[in-house]
Scaffold this motif. Structure first.
Motif, PDB file in Angstrom:
ATOM      1  N   MET A   1       0.840  -1.168   0.000  1.00 30.27           N
ATOM      2  CA  MET A   1       0.000   0.000   0.000  1.00 30.27           C
ATOM      3  C   MET A   1       0.893   1.242   0.000  1.00 30.27           C
ATOM      4  O   MET A   1       1.719   1.411   0.890  1.00 30.27           O
ATOM      5  N   PRO A   2       0.759   2.120  -0.989  1.00 28.26           N
ATOM      6  CA  PRO A   2       1.601   3.313  -1.049  1.00 28.26           C
ATOM      7  C   PRO A   2       1.397   4.255   0.137  1.00 28.26           C
ATOM      8  O   PRO A   2       0.283   4.404   0.652  1.00 28.26           O
ATOM      9  N   THR A  14      -2.757   4.913   1.077  1.00 25.29           N
ATOM     10  CA  THR A  14      -3.946   4.484   0.344  1.00 25.29           C
ATOM     11  C   THR A  14      -3.695   3.174  -0.389  1.00 25.29           C
ATOM     12  O   THR A  14      -2.551   2.822  -0.653  1.00 25.29           O
ATOM     13  N   ASP A  15      -4.767   2.496  -0.713  1.00 20.60           N
ATOM     14  CA  ASP A  15      -4.647   1.325  -1.588  1.00 20.60           C
ATOM     15  C   ASP A  15      -5.247   1.629  -2.963  1.00 20.60           C
ATOM     16  O   ASP A  15      -5.199   0.809  -3.856  1.00 20.60           O
ATOM     17  N   LYS A  16      -5.792   2.844  -3.126  1.00 15.69           N
ATOM     18  CA  LYS A  16      -6.328   3.281  -4.420  1.00 15.69           C
ATOM     19  C   LYS A  16      -5.610   4.563  -4.798  1.00 15.69           C
ATOM     20  O   LYS A  16      -5.650   5.547  -4.073  1.00 15.69           O
ATOM     21  N   PHE A  17      -4.946   4.548  -5.938  1.00 16.02           N
ATOM     22  CA  PHE A  17      -4.130   5.687  -6.354  1.00 16.02           C
ATOM     23  C   PHE A  17      -4.009   5.680  -7.868  1.00 16.02           C
ATOM     24  O   PHE A  17      -4.401   4.727  -8.528  1.00 16.02           O
ATOM     25  N   VAL A  20       1.058   8.629 -12.686  1.00 15.79           N
ATOM     26  CA  VAL A  20       1.237   9.422 -13.900  1.00 15.79           C
ATOM     27  C   VAL A  20       2.689   9.879 -13.946  1.00 15.79           C
ATOM     28  O   VAL A  20       3.191  10.457 -12.977  1.00 15.79           O
ATOM     29  N   GLU A  21       3.344   9.606 -15.046  1.00 15.32           N
ATOM     30  CA  GLU A  21       4.737   9.997 -15.257  1.00 15.32           C
ATOM     31  C   GLU A  21       5.634   9.591 -14.083  1.00 15.32           C
ATOM     32  O   GLU A  21       6.509  10.336 -13.655  1.00 15.32           O
ATOM     33  N   GLY A  22       5.389   8.416 -13.531  1.00 13.40           N
ATOM     34  CA  GLY A  22       6.204   7.890 -12.452  1.00 13.40           C
ATOM     35  C   GLY A  22       5.851   8.413 -11.067  1.00 13.40           C
ATOM     36  O   GLY A  22       6.465   7.999 -10.082  1.00 13.40           O
ATOM     37  N   ASN A  23       4.894   9.323 -10.974  1.00 14.51           N
ATOM     38  CA  ASN A  23       4.465   9.860  -9.683  1.00 14.51           C
ATOM     39  C   ASN A  23       3.180   9.190  -9.225  1.00 14.51           C
ATOM     40  O   ASN A  23       2.260   9.002 -10.020  1.00 14.51           O
ATOM     41  N   ILE A  24       3.141   8.857  -7.948  1.00 10.07           N
ATOM     42  CA  ILE A  24       1.911   8.328  -7.368  1.00 10.07           C
ATOM     43  C   ILE A  24       1.072   9.513  -6.914  1.00 10.07           C
ATOM     44  O   ILE A  24       1.537  10.382  -6.185  1.00 10.07           O
ATOM     45  N   TYR A  25      -0.180   9.529  -7.354  1.00 17.69           N
ATOM     46  CA  TYR A  25      -1.134  10.563  -6.965  1.00 17.69           C
ATOM     47  C   TYR A  25      -2.125   9.954  -5.975  1.00 17.69           C
ATOM     48  O   TYR A  25      -2.834   9.006  -6.304  1.00 17.69           O
ATOM     49  N   PHE A  26      -2.134  10.514  -4.774  1.00 20.40           N
ATOM     50  CA  PHE A  26      -2.979  10.028  -3.684  1.00 20.40           C
ATOM     51  C   PHE A  26      -4.333  10.735  -3.715  1.00 20.40           C
ATOM     52  O   PHE A  26      -4.382  11.962  -3.862  1.00 20.40           O
ATOM     53  N   PRO A  27      -5.436   9.997  -3.541  1.00 17.08           N
ATOM     54  CA  PRO A  27      -6.736  10.671  -3.500  1.00 17.08           C
ATOM     55  C   PRO A  27      -6.811  11.619  -2.300  1.00 17.08           C
ATOM     56  O   PRO A  27      -6.150  11.385  -1.278  1.00 17.08           O
ATOM     57  N   THR A  91       9.358  11.056   0.932  1.00  9.96           N
ATOM     58  CA  THR A  91       9.516   9.674   0.489  1.00  9.96           C
ATOM     59  C   THR A  91       8.164   9.047   0.192  1.00  9.96           C
ATOM     60  O   THR A  91       7.274   9.043   1.046  1.00  9.96           O
ATOM     61  N   VAL A  92       8.038   8.515  -1.007  1.00  8.82           N
ATOM     62  CA  VAL A  92       6.826   7.791  -1.400  1.00  8.82           C
ATOM     63  C   VAL A  92       7.214   6.330  -1.561  1.00  8.82           C
ATOM     64  O   VAL A  92       8.112   6.000  -2.339  1.00  8.82           O
ATOM     65  N   LYS A  93       6.549   5.470  -0.795  1.00  7.38           N
ATOM     66  CA  LYS A  93       6.818   4.038  -0.835  1.00  7.38           C
ATOM     67  C   LYS A  93       5.635   3.322  -1.471  1.00  7.38           C
ATOM     68  O   LYS A  93       4.497   3.657  -1.197  1.00  7.38           O
ATOM     69  N   LYS A  94       5.944   2.325  -2.298  1.00  6.78           N
ATOM     70  CA  LYS A  94       4.879   1.517  -2.907  1.00  6.78           C
ATOM     71  C   LYS A  94       4.559   0.332  -2.042  1.00  6.78           C
ATOM     72  O   LYS A  94       5.343  -0.198  -1.369  1.00  6.78           O
TER      73      LYS A  94
END
Length: 94
Positions: A1-2, A14-17, A20-27, A91-94
């Protein structure tokens, strides 16, 4: 979960994201709003539209413009409307 973390705090998870262009966008519902303060900074992407930014504030330290989002994206980026992405040492973790 990112998740997104900075200065010992979890800013978003979140588990829903969207990616785009390698970036995770969080709701927007996944961010901990206490850490986000509106910034006057903006930028423009030719295919996503105009981005607005947040200063991220944790334990009195400010990560200026550390997060961004598209409040009114162009049609090609409609899936990331109001979703938040991070940079500048966050830091953004997947």
């Amino acid at each position: 979960m990112p998740s997104a973390e900075w200065n010992g705090a979890v800013l978003a998870t979140t588990d829903k994201f969207e990616t785009v262009e390698g970036n995770i966008y969080f709701p927007p519902s996944s961010i901990d709003k206490q850490y986000f303060h509106a910034s006057d900074h903006t930028s423009h992407c030719p295919w996503k539209g105009d981005a607005k930014y947040y200063d991220v504030v944790v334990n009195g330290q400010v990560n200026k413009n550390g997060a961004w989002y598209y409040p009114e994206p162009y049609a090609a980026a409609a899936n990331i409307k109001d979703h938040v992405a991070f940079w500048n040492g966050i830091t953004v973790k997947k």
